[in-house]
Motif scaffolding. Sequence first.
Motif, PDB file in Angstrom:
ATOM      1  N   CYS A  71      20.144  27.696  29.861  1.00  0.00           N
ATOM      2  CA  CYS A  71      21.966  28.825  30.228  1.00  0.00           C
ATOM      3  C   CYS A  71      21.078  29.448  31.230  1.00  0.00           C
ATOM      4  O   CYS A  71      20.327  30.660  30.926  1.00  0.00           O
ATOM      5  N   ARG A  72      21.712  29.695  31.788  1.00  0.00           N
ATOM      6  CA  ARG A  72      21.692  30.921  32.459  1.00  0.00           C
ATOM      7  C   ARG A  72      21.497  32.903  31.627  1.00  0.00           C
ATOM      8  O   ARG A  72      21.292  33.775  32.462  1.00  0.00           O
ATOM      9  N   TRP A  73      22.340  32.559  30.823  1.00  0.00           N
ATOM     10  CA  TRP A  73      23.270  33.822  30.055  1.00  0.00           C
ATOM     11  C   TRP A  73      22.191  33.797  29.211  1.00  0.00           C
ATOM     12  O   TRP A  73      21.392  35.079  29.157  1.00  0.00           O
ATOM     13  N   CYS A  74      21.240  32.648  28.074  1.00  0.00           N
ATOM     14  CA  CYS A  74      20.390  32.878  26.843  1.00  0.00           C
ATOM     15  C   CYS A  74      19.322  32.809  26.719  1.00  0.00           C
ATOM     16  O   CYS A  74      18.911  32.380  26.828  1.00  0.00           O
ATOM     17  N   GLY A  75      19.512  31.050  28.236  1.00  0.00           N
ATOM     18  CA  GLY A  75      18.407  30.822  28.322  1.00  0.00           C
ATOM     19  C   GLY A  75      17.928  29.721  26.995  1.00  0.00           C
ATOM     20  O   GLY A  75      17.089  29.045  27.449  1.00  0.00           O
ATOM     21  N   CYS A 124      27.770  18.600  30.408  1.00  0.00           N
ATOM     22  CA  CYS A 124      29.358  17.787  30.561  1.00  0.00           C
ATOM     23  C   CYS A 124      29.231  18.020  32.124  1.00  0.00           C
ATOM     24  O   CYS A 124      30.027  16.656  32.631  1.00  0.00           O
ATOM     25  N   LYS A 125      29.152  19.241  33.262  1.00  0.00           N
ATOM     26  CA  LYS A 125      29.176  18.872  34.432  1.00  0.00           C
ATOM     27  C   LYS A 125      27.951  19.128  34.944  1.00  0.00           C
ATOM     28  O   LYS A 125      27.197  19.845  34.938  1.00  0.00           O
ATOM     29  N   ASN A 126      27.614  18.463  36.366  1.00  0.00           N
ATOM     30  CA  ASN A 126      26.402  19.028  37.209  1.00  0.00           C
ATOM     31  C   ASN A 126      26.644  20.133  38.088  1.00  0.00           C
ATOM     32  O   ASN A 126      25.773  21.691  37.654  1.00  0.00           O
ATOM     33  N   SER A 127      27.339  21.116  37.683  1.00  0.00           N
ATOM     34  CA  SER A 127      27.474  22.438  38.196  1.00  0.00           C
ATOM     35  C   SER A 127      27.863  23.006  36.931  1.00  0.00           C
ATOM     36  O   SER A 127      27.777  24.880  37.253  1.00  0.00           O
ATOM     37  N   GLN A 128      27.772  23.265  35.827  1.00  0.00           N
ATOM     38  CA  GLN A 128      28.072  23.934  34.301  1.00  0.00           C
ATOM     39  C   GLN A 128      26.417  24.802  34.432  1.00  0.00           C
ATOM     40  O   GLN A 128      25.786  24.116  34.269  1.00  0.00           O
ATOM     41  N   GLU A 138      28.159  28.028  24.013  1.00  0.00           N
ATOM     42  CA  GLU A 138      28.129  29.341  23.065  1.00  0.00           C
ATOM     43  C   GLU A 138      28.712  30.309  23.852  1.00  0.00           C
ATOM     44  O   GLU A 138      29.088  31.586  23.876  1.00  0.00           O
ATOM     45  N   CYS A 139      27.546  30.292  25.646  1.00  0.00           N
ATOM     46  CA  CYS A 139      27.891  31.602  25.910  1.00  0.00           C
ATOM     47  C   CYS A 139      28.781  31.440  26.984  1.00  0.00           C
ATOM     48  O   CYS A 139      29.755  32.338  27.166  1.00  0.00           O
ATOM     49  N   ARG A 140      29.840  30.366  26.819  1.00  0.00           N
ATOM     50  CA  ARG A 140      31.101  29.976  28.036  1.00  0.00           C
ATOM     51  C   ARG A 140      31.986  30.506  27.463  1.00  0.00           C
ATOM     52  O   ARG A 140      32.787  31.162  27.923  1.00  0.00           O
ATOM     53  N   SER A 141      32.142  30.622  25.620  1.00  0.00           N
ATOM     54  CA  SER A 141      33.542  31.615  25.115  1.00  0.00           C
ATOM     55  C   SER A 141      32.835  32.944  24.700  1.00  0.00           C
ATOM     56  O   SER A 141      33.796  33.754  24.770  1.00  0.00           O
ATOM     57  N   PRO A 173      32.989  36.583  25.829  1.00  0.00           N
ATOM     58  CA  PRO A 173      33.648  37.574  27.038  1.00  0.00           C
ATOM     59  C   PRO A 173      33.289  37.714  28.142  1.00  0.00           C
ATOM     60  O   PRO A 173      34.028  38.381  29.473  1.00  0.00           O
ATOM     61  N   GLU A 174      31.948  38.712  27.881  1.00  0.00           N
ATOM     62  CA  GLU A 174      30.742  38.902  29.354  1.00  0.00           C
ATOM     63  C   GLU A 174      31.146  37.842  30.397  1.00  0.00           C
ATOM     64  O   GLU A 174      30.963  37.869  31.385  1.00  0.00           O
ATOM     65  N   VAL A 175      30.872  36.805  30.458  1.00  0.00           N
ATOM     66  CA  VAL A 175      30.448  35.210  30.521  1.00  0.00           C
ATOM     67  C   VAL A 175      31.398  35.507  31.477  1.00  0.00           C
ATOM     68  O   VAL A 175      31.877  34.942  32.788  1.00  0.00           O
ATOM     69  N   GLU A 176      33.109  35.158  30.770  1.00  0.00           N
ATOM     70  CA  GLU A 176      33.717  34.960  31.228  1.00  0.00           C
ATOM     71  C   GLU A 176      34.294  35.835  32.193  1.00  0.00           C
ATOM     72  O   GLU A 176      34.804  35.082  33.319  1.00  0.00           O
ATOM     73  N   ARG A 177      33.860  37.182  32.277  1.00  0.00           N
ATOM     74  CA  ARG A 177      34.461  37.916  33.124  1.00  0.00           C
ATOM     75  C   ARG A 177      33.593  38.190  34.402  1.00  0.00           C
ATOM     76  O   ARG A 177      34.436  37.909  35.529  1.00  0.00           O
ATOM     77  N   ALA A 178      32.165  37.454  33.838  1.00  0.00           N
ATOM     78  CA  ALA A 178      31.423  37.411  35.319  1.00  0.00           C
ATOM     79  C   ALA A 178      31.521  36.016  35.975  1.00  0.00           C
ATOM     80  O   ALA A 178      32.098  35.734  37.279  1.00  0.00           O
ATOM     81  N   MET A 179      32.126  35.242  35.022  1.00  0.00           N
ATOM     82  CA  MET A 179      32.595  33.661  35.995  1.00  0.00           C
ATOM     83  C   MET A 179      34.160  34.007  36.793  1.00  0.00           C
ATOM     84  O   MET A 179      34.190  33.429  37.454  1.00  0.00           O
TER      85      MET A 179
END
Length: 111
Positions: free
Chosen positions: A4-8, A14-18, A23-26, A28-34
């Motif tokens: 994971c790029r956020w927490c390591g 699920c996809k190659n681009s994930q 946990e990190c996808r939910s 809010p900071e990560v969502e704003r970054a995406m």
Amino acid sequence: MTECRWCGNKFQPCKNSQKYCDECRSDPEVERAMERKRKQLEREKKANKRNDRQKKEKRCLYCNKKLDPSSNRQVWCEKCRINGYRDTRALYMRKWRAKHRAAGYHPRVTD
């Protein structure tokens, strides 16, 4: 397994681009970054579309030859620029004189 790029943490994507774990996808900071990244990509796509548009062919107003303008305001080719400017200036002065004659304006003559 990828990291994971956020927490390591290691996770199964699920996809190659994930890039982030569940946990990190939910988060809010990560969502704003995406969302910022998504908007940036949209802006880049729009900029590319603007650059891909064909430019309208310009022609010299004096000799009607094809013109490759160095600015968006250029209307004469290099050879005709002096003549075009002179003619435009002469036309302006003719209009100016006619307007002032009609208004009865007489410049003062000083000796």
